[in-house]
Design an enzyme around this catalytic site. Structure first.
Site, PDB file in Angstrom:
ATOM      1  N   ASP A  32     -30.732 -78.528  14.458  1.00 58.72           N
ATOM      2  CA  ASP A  32     -31.147 -78.443  13.174  1.00 58.72           C
ATOM      3  C   ASP A  32     -30.710 -79.972  12.432  1.00 58.72           C
ATOM      4  OD1 ASP A  32     -30.862 -75.904  10.691  1.00 58.72           O
ATOM      5  OD2 ASP A  32     -32.043 -77.816  10.693  1.00 58.72           O
TER       6      ASP A  32
HETATM    7  C1  GLC Z   1     -33.133 -77.411   7.322  1.00 56.32           C
HETATM    8  C2  GLC Z   1     -32.780 -76.019   7.700  1.00 56.32           C
HETATM    9  C3  GLC Z   1     -34.030 -75.649   8.692  1.00 56.32           C
HETATM   10  C4  GLC Z   1     -35.372 -76.474   8.424  1.00 56.32           C
HETATM   11  C5  GLC Z   1     -34.856 -77.932   8.856  1.00 56.32           C
HETATM   12  C6  GLC Z   1     -35.814 -78.929   8.478  1.00 56.32           C
HETATM   13  O1  GLC Z   1     -31.595 -77.893   7.303  1.00 56.32           O
HETATM   14  O2  GLC Z   1     -31.655 -75.326   8.034  1.00 56.32           O
HETATM   15  O3  GLC Z   1     -34.249 -74.235   8.491  1.00 56.32           O
HETATM   16  O4  GLC Z   1     -36.120 -76.076   9.215  1.00 56.32           O
HETATM   17  O5  GLC Z   1     -33.765 -78.514   8.092  1.00 56.32           O
HETATM   18  O6  GLC Z   1     -36.376 -79.129   7.234  1.00 56.32           O
END
Ligand code: GLC
Length: 734
Positions: A295
């Protein structure tokens, strides 16, 4: 991997040979580039240029040709992300793939986007109820349709990888991403989440109208002890295997090819450093063949936040060796540079790189990315269609919960005079939540002006006087005196309370209590003696007990999406007979966060499960009765399934839909068992006086649990089946 193969003639082994041959021709730099994902901000032109194509060509070529980047994510102008038109997306993606086609091996870039309730970042897309609401529909067919429609709208823009569904389960109501989950129950979340995957991927996610899904956030992210996003989850392995892993296991079986990792930490180990979860369980036990992606910035954070790594380089090593295949870096090339050093120094074996890159290439082949002429769907038949609109409205209607209807105060007569007030009465953003046109979803000016707020929908439907007292933003104070004065001139008050949109740590709060201004407004209006219909909107069950106990009508809207206003008005005036049911327990007090499947010890002596509204609660304008609950036999072996039948009847005067919920209680076992667990549900529509006999089958897996040795087991002993007010028993004999 069960997903698909690039075309039906190719077998998995053909694809695997292609992967092997391509891998063998790749340099180390090209391999590590495939493991590197950057945010579009790294290659975007300055927003003020307002370019029809926001990509900076020189930056793009540097990223793809010099750093061999294999994946890009997000919509332009991070952190002020905002939706772009289909045309802009097509231009962006065409320029990205054109540069990839100029690279030595021409490996296409896999572009990832968040589209958790429709195509968040495509202007004028169909934005559905959020997951918590889709769960409240208890209608898997709607979840399939949402997946299909969202896939088509993404592919009209050329987007092919959706960071969705969230397979976390929502058992901590304070958590600011509760609404991104399908609620507190494993079975419900499993059925709704895999239905969404079915809609998104079909049986071949390389099809021109299908996309790849991404199970997130693996695993245990949704249960922080203190309810604040990205804080420690205290989850032991038995609890993890009983409540948090099953949805991901189901998602893997459903063929999702990618998994995004938990940004938090569980039991002292950050998600991105957990070899046991990422490799032992996910690979060796579950047999996941796709790739994992970190993430946002979470590999760096092993150093900058968690203090697990002594420096960024060690953080990269820990994460890659734990089982992270792709890094969402996201705002620089540090991961690429550091991993290159680590492999050259021998600290990270080339075999691990080859393993990760093979997984990524396999998914790219299976996604059809190497097809020479990728199809972009025509907008006309596939974007924001009437069918999509109708499906969205139906989903919104079925996602709304009628929690209280004393003296049949609802539905209202259209000719009655209505005062509408409250901070969520006249906004679209309060019905959509985060990940709506922008990351936080809070820019009302960007929301489509042709969609109706609750107030506007009431004004459209009502034939009597409708007066609004309130502001044009959530935080604008409401003139309580004016509202009270107006109340005296109207038959009924519709009071809209709740939360403004948010996601992630931005949405962290210290208490589920409503803010005092909303409570003051409610108390003043109740004191007028006029009947108040309370409508709540927002991502969490804020504490409304003192209000709900004094008003005759309560409607829980949560986040019903862009058609939410119309759906709520349909229910208010009886143009739709409500059938939503709570996918979470609605707490009576801020600390009353016991879930419905509580353990015996939680209902012992002073301990009781005493929510304001229970999991599965939801009223209709008609009434239903279940009866004749039957189990086919009273003894089975531990490897046998068992059939259950029950009759459900519409005992009221209106046609309506009812969801029959089947619970099981394992009376006594070697690990304490919940008082009941949902193991089946069926939603059916019945005319007045119509009855239907429906059946369920309980499999050994339904009757199993995680035993003392952390393995799934079916133990002999007595079981209860509970449907409505009836209980039947059976036993498992060795
Ligand atoms: C964010 C979220 C995740 C998302 C990612 C990309 O931090 O935790 O759910 O898909 O970044 O935007």
């Amino acid at each position: 991997m069960p997903g698909c193969s690039v075309n039906h003639q190719e077998t998995n082994s053909d694809v695997e040979n292609k992967v092997k041959n391509l891998l063998a021709s790749m340099s180390l730099e090209e391999k590590i580039g495939q493991m590197t994902q950057i945010d579009v901000a790294v290659i975007a032109a300055p927003e003020e240029l307002n370019a029809a194509n926001p990509i900076d060509q020189a930056k793009l070529e540097d990223a793809v040709l010099n750093h061999h980047i294999g994946s890009i994510l997000n919509t332009p102008y991070t952190p002020h992300n905002k939706a772009q038109t289909v045309e802009t997306w097509r231009k962006m993606l065409q320029s990205v793939q054109a540069v990839a086609a100029k690279s030595r091996l021409k490996i296409p870039v896999l572009y990832g986007i968040d589209a958790i309730h429709g195509a968040t970042y495509i202007k004028d897309s169909t934005l559905f109820p959020q997951a918590i609401n889709m769960a409240a529909t208890f209608n898997p067919e709607l979840s399939v349709k949402e997946g299909e429609i969202t896939a088509r709208e993404l592919r009209t823009a050329g987007l092919q990888w959706n960071f969705s569904p969230v397979m976390d389960i929502g058992r901590q109501p304070l958590w600011p991403r509760l609404w991104e989950t399908y609620g507190e129950d494993v079975h419900l979340a499993t059925v709704l989440g895999t239905s969404f995957i079915e809609g998104q991927q079909g049986d071949d996610f390389s099809a021109p109208d299908k996309v790849l899904t991404c199970l997130k956030h693996y695993v245990g992210y949704s249960y922080p002890l203190n309810g604040r996003d990205r804080t420690p989850a205290w989850i032991g392995e038995r609890t993890l295997r009983e409540y948090f892993l099953p949805t991901f296991e189901a998602g893997v079986k459903a063929g999702s090819p990618t998994i995004m990792v938990n940004s938090g930490e569980v039991d002292g180990i950050p998600g991105h450093a957990n070899y046991h979860y990422l490799t032992t369980i996910l690979r060796n036990e579950m047999g996941f063949k796709g790739f994992t992606v970190s993430d946002w910035e979470d590999i760096k954070r092993l150093y900058t936040r968690d203090k697990l790594a002594a420096n960024e380089k060690e953080a990269v090593k820990i994460a890659v060796m734990a089982g992270i295949d792709m890094s969402m870096v996201p705002l620089d090339f540090s991961f690429y540079d550091l991993l290159l050093e680590l492999v050259k120094s021998g600290e990270v074996p080339l075999a691990r790189i080859d393993e990760a890159v093979s997984r990524i290439l396999l998914v790219k082949f299976e996604a059809g990315l190497f097809n020479p002429n990728p199809q972009v769907l025509p907008t006309k038949e596939n974007f924001a269609t009437t069918e999509a609109l109708d499906t969205n409205l139906q989903a919104a209607r079925e996602s709304i919960v009628l929690a209280k209807n004393a003296n049949h105060i609802l539905p209202l007569k259209k000719e009655s005079s209505i005062l509408v007030t409250g901070p969520t009465a006249n906004l679209l953003n309060v019905m959509n939540g985060g990940w709506t046109i922008t990351w936080q979803g809070d820019d009302e000016s960007l929301h489509p002006q042709d969609k109706l707020t609750v107030l506007e929908a009431i004004q459209k439907k009502a034939t009597g006087k409708v007066t609004y007292v309130g502001g044009d933003s959530f935080d604008k104070a409401i003139d309580i005196e004016k509202a009270v004065a107006e109340a005296k001139n109207h038959d009924t008050i519709v009071l809209c309370l709740g939360e403004k949109p948010y996601t992630e740590t931005v949405g962290n709060i210290d208490s589920l209590n409503l803010d005092q201004a909303q409570i003051n407004l409610a108390n003043a209006l109740i004191a007028t003696g006029k009947p108040v219909i309370l409508i709540t909107l927002g991502g969490r069950p804020r504490i409304i007990t003192s209000i709900a106990e004094q008003v005759p009508g309560v409607i829980l809207g949560f986040l019903p999406g862009m058609e939410g206003g119309l759906a709520i008005a349909d229910i208010l005036f009886g143009d739709y007979n409500p059938d939503g049911k709570l996918p979470i327990t609605y707490p009576r007090t801020t600390n009353g966060i016991t879930p419905y499947d509580y353990k015996p010890i939680e209902s012992y002596e002073q301990n009781t499960y005493h929510p304001l509204y229970a999991f599965g609660h939801g009223l209709s304008y008609t009434t239903f009765q279940t009866s004749e609950l039957r189990v086919e036999k009273d003894k089975i072996n531990s490897n046998e399934a068992i059939n259950i039948t029950v009759t459900v009847k519409n005992t009221g005067s209106l046609k309506g839909k009812e969801t029959v919920l089947l619970y099981v209680n394992d009376v006594a076992a070697s690990v304490t068992r919940p008082n009941k667990q949902l193991k089946g549900f069926k939603k059916i529509e019945l005319n007045p006086d119509q009855a239907k006999n429906i059946s369920f089958t309980l499999t050994p897996n339904d009757l199993s649990f995680i035993g003392v040795d952390l393995k799934r087991v079916v133990e002999s002993g007595d079981f209860k089946v509970i449907v409505g007010n009836e209980t039947v028993n059976f036993s498992i004999v060795k």
